[in-house]
Write an enzyme that holds these catalytic residues in place. Structure first.
Site, mmCIF file in Angstrom:
data_model
loop_
_atom_site.group_PDB
_atom_site.id
_atom_site.type_symbol
_atom_site.label_atom_id
_atom_site.label_comp_id
_atom_site.label_asym_id
_atom_site.label_seq_id
_atom_site.Cartn_x
_atom_site.Cartn_y
_atom_site.Cartn_z
ATOM 1 N N ASN A 12 0.889 -1.164 0.000
ATOM 2 C CA ASN A 12 0.000 0.000 0.000
ATOM 3 C C ASN A 12 0.926 1.213 0.000
ATOM 4 O O ASN A 12 1.522 1.552 1.019
ATOM 5 C CB ASN A 12 -0.864 -0.032 1.246
ATOM 6 C CG ASN A 12 -2.183 0.695 1.133
ATOM 7 O OD1 ASN A 12 -2.922 0.767 2.100
ATOM 8 N ND2 ASN A 12 -2.529 1.222 -0.027
ATOM 9 N N CYS A 74 -6.632 5.608 7.269
ATOM 10 C CA CYS A 74 -5.925 4.592 6.495
ATOM 11 C C CYS A 74 -4.957 3.891 7.438
ATOM 12 O O CYS A 74 -4.008 4.518 7.929
ATOM 13 C CB CYS A 74 -5.190 5.229 5.321
ATOM 14 S SG CYS A 74 -4.162 4.078 4.394
ATOM 15 N N CYS A 207 -4.656 -3.237 2.437
ATOM 16 C CA CYS A 207 -5.513 -2.228 3.069
ATOM 17 C C CYS A 207 -5.569 -2.531 4.561
ATOM 18 O O CYS A 207 -6.034 -3.600 4.969
ATOM 19 C CB CYS A 207 -6.911 -2.249 2.466
ATOM 20 S SG CYS A 207 -8.072 -1.113 3.266
ATOM 21 N N GLY A 208 -5.083 -1.594 5.381
ATOM 22 C CA GLY A 208 -5.026 -1.830 6.823
ATOM 23 C C GLY A 208 -6.394 -1.921 7.469
ATOM 24 O O GLY A 208 -6.675 -2.857 8.229
ATOM 25 N N THR A 209 -7.270 -0.952 7.182
ATOM 26 C CA THR A 209 -8.612 -1.011 7.768
ATOM 27 C C THR A 209 -9.380 -2.213 7.217
ATOM 28 O O THR A 209 -10.173 -2.827 7.924
ATOM 29 C CB THR A 209 -9.391 0.287 7.479
ATOM 30 O OG1 THR A 209 -9.385 0.548 6.068
ATOM 31 C CG2 THR A 209 -8.783 1.463 8.226
#
Length: 269
Positions: A12, A74, A207-209
């Site tokens: 990312n 993010c 994607c962290g979330t």
């Protein structure tokens, strides 16, 4: 000249911009994101991470997506700014910073960064069936649809991309758009997640979330215990969670890497 730091977590990837002097207004940041995140005409990135002063925390993090719109939060980006600010001497190894989704606390240990993602109500998780697909929905700083692939036909990357766009642009159901995560169980405590990100309007390497929302919902579905390792295209995120009476507290851990400094021309008048 505009000075960026190129930085990434699990693929990312972002342009990091120091705006502590507030030289760049919101309109400027939007234009910069559209111009410089373009992979063909610009540098190429999933978004711009912007550092600004905060009255209550060590600093403020803003995330301007590649389409020019600002996002609330993010997870991977938050880890990136935590490592950067610590190594620049702006913060201690333990810090707190402001986002549109609330306060984030972080701890930096060389290239490994762990952040708090917040406390989220379990009663806000919902299920649905739309566009021929069974899905689950959770707000985790930003909206996330989670699709378990065993509930639906197995999808190719192109099918995932198309499904993501259909959900993201369904503003009757998701007023602010939505991220879409395709989840597959690998083993006890391990899942594979591919995420279509709103704002980027495409599948990203991580994607962290999205990792967090997928892990929380997988813990419910498969009775997995904390931590859960989430395999993204770009690498592994580790998600920790503690469930209370009606909510879940979530933490995210992963690695952060730099790839260099980049200078760009200023915006045209």
């Amino acid at each position: 000249m505009i000075n960026y730091r190129k930085i990434q977590s699990n693929g990312n990837n972002f342009l990091l911009l120091d705006n502590m002097d507030l030289m760049y207004k919101s309109e400027d940041l939007s234009k910069l994101a559209i111009r410089d995140c373009d992979v063909k005409k610009g540098i190429g990135a999933d978004g711009i991470l912007v550092l600004e002063p905060s009255k209550k925390n060590d600093f403020k993090m803003r995330i301007i997506n590649a389409n020019g719109f600002e996002s609330e939060m993010c997870g991977n980006g938050a880890r990136c700014v935590a490592r950067y600010t610590h190594e620049q001497g702006m913060t201690e190894a333990k810090m707190s910073f402001e986002t549109l989704a609330g306060e984030i606390q972080a701890k930096v240990n060389e290239n490994m960064v762990k952040i708090t993602m917040g406390n989220y109500g379990l009663n806000l998780i919902s299920n649905g069936f739309k566009h021929g697909i069974k899905y689950h929905f959770m707000e985790l700083g930003v909206p996330h649809v989670v699709i378990f692939q065993e509930d639906n036909a197995f999808y190719s990357l192109e099918e995932m991309r198309n499904i993501g766009r259909v959900f993201d642009t369904d503003h009757d159901t998701f007023a602010r758009g939505t991220n879409v995560n395709f989840v597959r169980k690998l083993s006890d405590g391990n899942i594979d997640v591919i995420t279509y990100e709103r704002g980027v309007e495409d599948i990203t390497d991580s994607c962290g979330t999205g990792s967090c929302a997928s892990a929380v919902l997988s813990s419910k579905r498969y009775e997995m215990k904390s931590p859960i390792e989430v395999q993204n295209i770009g690498g592994i995120n580790r998600v920790y969670f503690t469930e209370n009476d009606h909510s879940v507290e979530v933490l995210l851990e992963g690695k952060v890497f730099y790839s260099g400094y980049i200078q760009c021309e200023p915006l045209a008048n």
